[in-house]
Design an enzyme around this catalytic site. Structure first.
Site, PDB file in Angstrom:
ATOM      1  N   GLY A  90       0.786  -1.359   0.099  1.00 30.38           N
ATOM      2  CA  GLY A  90       0.011   0.021  -0.144  1.00 30.38           C
ATOM      3  C   GLY A  90       0.706   1.374  -0.171  1.00 30.38           C
ATOM      4  O   GLY A  90       1.859   1.352  -0.502  1.00 30.38           O
ATOM      5  N   SER A  91       0.187   2.357   0.767  1.00 28.38           N
ATOM      6  CA  SER A  91       0.872   3.465   0.671  1.00 28.38           C
ATOM      7  C   SER A  91       2.498   3.739   1.113  1.00 28.38           C
ATOM      8  O   SER A  91       3.270   4.811   0.696  1.00 28.38           O
ATOM      9  CB  SER A  91       0.234   4.642   1.428  1.00 28.38           C
ATOM     10  OG  SER A  91      -1.139   4.837   0.849  1.00 28.38           O
ATOM     11  N   THR A  92       2.761   2.888   2.047  1.00 24.26           N
ATOM     12  CA  THR A  92       4.350   2.691   2.483  1.00 24.26           C
ATOM     13  C   THR A  92       5.321   2.648   1.111  1.00 24.26           C
ATOM     14  O   THR A  92       6.396   3.026   0.962  1.00 24.26           O
ATOM     15  CB  THR A  92       4.411   1.740   3.326  1.00 24.26           C
ATOM     16  OG1 THR A  92       4.205   0.454   2.969  1.00 24.26           O
ATOM     17  CG2 THR A  92       3.725   2.120   4.552  1.00 24.26           C
ATOM     18  N   PHE A  93       4.798   2.131   0.021  1.00 24.86           N
ATOM     19  CA  PHE A  93       5.537   1.623  -1.114  1.00 24.86           C
ATOM     20  C   PHE A  93       5.995   3.027  -1.927  1.00 24.86           C
ATOM     21  O   PHE A  93       6.862   2.973  -2.948  1.00 24.86           O
ATOM     22  CB  PHE A  93       4.909   0.700  -2.120  1.00 24.86           C
ATOM     23  CG  PHE A  93       5.655   0.077  -3.010  1.00 24.86           C
ATOM     24  CD1 PHE A  93       6.658  -1.041  -2.821  1.00 24.86           C
ATOM     25  CD2 PHE A  93       5.643   0.313  -4.371  1.00 24.86           C
ATOM     26  CE1 PHE A  93       7.516  -1.594  -3.526  1.00 24.86           C
ATOM     27  CE2 PHE A  93       6.473  -0.108  -5.189  1.00 24.86           C
ATOM     28  CZ  PHE A  93       7.285  -1.108  -4.975  1.00 24.86           C
TER      29      PHE A  93
END
Length: 508
Positions: free
Chosen positions: A278-281
């Protein structure tokens, strides 16, 4: 001619028997006229980087009997039963019906019972010391340390991975006997000492590990997740300071009779399982974009570029939306730093598509996705990365914001660490050194640089942007006045604020 051939054949045979076969024949002869009591090697200890013992040994004993050396089976069985709290009939049956030269009377006998047994001086009865595994910290690091089998052999975790160092080599105490196995009077015992196993010093800091496990317990109490994981990695060396999984179990009470539960609880999810990041990527997508821009790629976006109309994007008939509806035009047009702060998906879709499959996949490979990190732990997952040739634009767009790709926790931790440490990707490690009780160091782990991911300049820019996410953006709950804290929101960042604060106390 025939005599010459026969002479050469006999000479060769004599050489083989007397020289090449000598050691094995000596062993066979020794085995025929001796009986042995095993001397179990002490398994090596496992400690953290500061000497805190995580895996140790406790002493127990195994009692043996040689039925052909026992003079009174009934009396011996009765006395053994009283001394060892073992059923008399079972011992008697073994002594009278078992044809083996040596039988096992009882295992895991404590020292007090052995002292009582020694006073009886029973003919044909012997005992040897065993080293049983003991874990002073109970459930701490349970999925990392692993456990041993009933014969003290590593079964899971580091106990299995480093078995060759930990196991040691068993010895023997040999007694001379006659042809039927009865000890010869006034015979001299031969002592072949056991070689104890080496100790492991891990990169783990138990103080940090306690904090990580406490943080997961708070998350579990607040949110009741099925599972939760936390890894603390030294970004400059990739040494693992803490690796925690929830739920856990006590290593001294391994649920061996419930295989399903044991497999579930003993699995090191951070290394062996994968998930969509998700957004951590978005950290990775941003770093690839900035690096390409600095290298002169005209398709990459500068840090000053303003992404227009960040509400939605349409790719191959698929709509990518931002989590915000940008009411009243707020944050509708954003720079890269603002896109990170607000975690706006369409901006990262633009970056991935602009870089293209070939370039973006070059960075995915450099950051270690789709392959193992090389961490010293069995069962590491490769992750899930679509073959480059099969990727459509809509797939590439979603990879840009952390979907249509699956990673392990340790893969993402290592990739993120290389973004902020100057672009250096090392092999992560749990082992610091292997050493003997006398201080001799058998092996010492050195940092192993795999490759560069981004330049020092890109790393500096990304570090400042990630600090901005915590200072000004969606990660404000993790902000600590007076300290530089960087991050990228998924759901995890804001739940680990206290962990970050306690880590700062330890290292300042």
């Amino acid at each position: 001619m025939a005599i010459t051939f026969l002479f050469c054949f006999l000479t060769a045979r004599f050489f083989y028997v007397q020289v090449l076969w000598q050691e094995e024949l000596n062993y066979r002869a020794l085995d025929q006229w001796t009986r042995e009591i095993p001397l179990v090697a002490q398994r090596g200890k496992i400690t953290d980087r500061n000497g805190v013992v995580l895996a140790d040994n406790t002493t127990a004993y195994t009692v043996y009997a040689r039925s052909n050396a026992v003079k009174d089976e009934l009396k011996t069985a009765t006395l053994l039963s009283q001394a060892l709290s073992v059923e008399q009939s079972k011992i008697y049956e073994k002594l009278t019906k078992n044809k083996a030269s040596e039988i096992t009377v009882a295992k895991k006998v404590d020292k007090s019972k052995i002292q009582s047994l020694a006073q009886l001086s029973l003919d044909g009865v012997y005992y040897s010391r065993d080293n049983l595994r003991f874990y002073p910290k109970g459930d701490a690091l349970c999925q990392v340390l692993g456990f041993t089998s009933s014969d003290n052999t590593g079964t899971t975790g580091l106990e299995k991975y480093y078995e060759k160092y930990l196991a040691g080599k068993n010895g023997e105490l040999l007694y001379e006997t006659d042809l039927v196995g009865i000890e010869i009077e006034n015979s001299v015992a031969t002592y072949l000492p056991a070689e104890n196993g080496y100790n492991l010093e891990l990169t783990i800091d138990y103080g940090v590990q306690e904090l990580a496990e406490s943080a997961l317990e708070r998350v579990a109490a607040q949110s009741s997740p099925v599972s939760a994981e936390c890894i603390v990695l030294d970004v400059n060396t990739f040494e693992i300071l803490a690796l925690a999984n929830y739920p856990s179990y006590d290593l001294n009470e391994v649920p061996r009779n419930d295989v399903e539960t044991l497999n579930k609880l003993s699995r090191n999810a951070l290394v062996c399982d994968i998930y969509e990041p998700g957004s951590t990527f978005k950290i990775i997508t941003s770093a690839a974009n900035v690096e390409e821009y600095l290298q002169g790629n005209k398709k990459a976006y500068s840090t000053n570029y303003v992404f227009p109309s960040s509400r939605t994007r349409s790719v191959d008939g698929t709509t990518v939306k931002c989590w915000s509806n940008h009411a009243n035009g707020k944050h509708c047009n954003q720079t890269l730093a603002e896109a990170l702060n607000n975690s706006c998906n369409p901006c990262f879709t633009d970056m991935a598509l602009s870089l293209g499959k070939e370039t973006f996949y070059k960075y995915l490979s450099a950051f270690g996705f789709g392959k193992k990190t090389g961490v010293d732990f069995g069962g590491e997952a490769y992750g899930l990365l679509l073959p480059q040739a099969a990727v459509r634009d809509c797939d590439l767009a979603r990879i840009g914001f952390g979907q249509t790709i699956a990673v392990s926790g340790i893969q993402l931790a290592c990739a993120t660490a290389s973004v902020v440490n100057g672009g250096y990707y090392y092999t992560p490690t749990l082992l610091k050194r292997v050493y003997a009780d006398d201080g001799y160091v058998e092996y010492e782990r050195e940092n192993a640089l795999q490759n560069r991911t981004v330049s020092e300049e890109t790393s500096k820019i990304m570090t400042e942007m990630l600090e901005g996410v915590v200072r000004d953006g969606s990660g404000k709950k993790a902000y600590i006045d007076g300290y530089s804290v960087g991050g990228k929101t998924g759901d995890i960042l804001t739940t680990c604020v206290n962990l970050v604060k306690n880590l700062i106390k330890i290292y300042t």
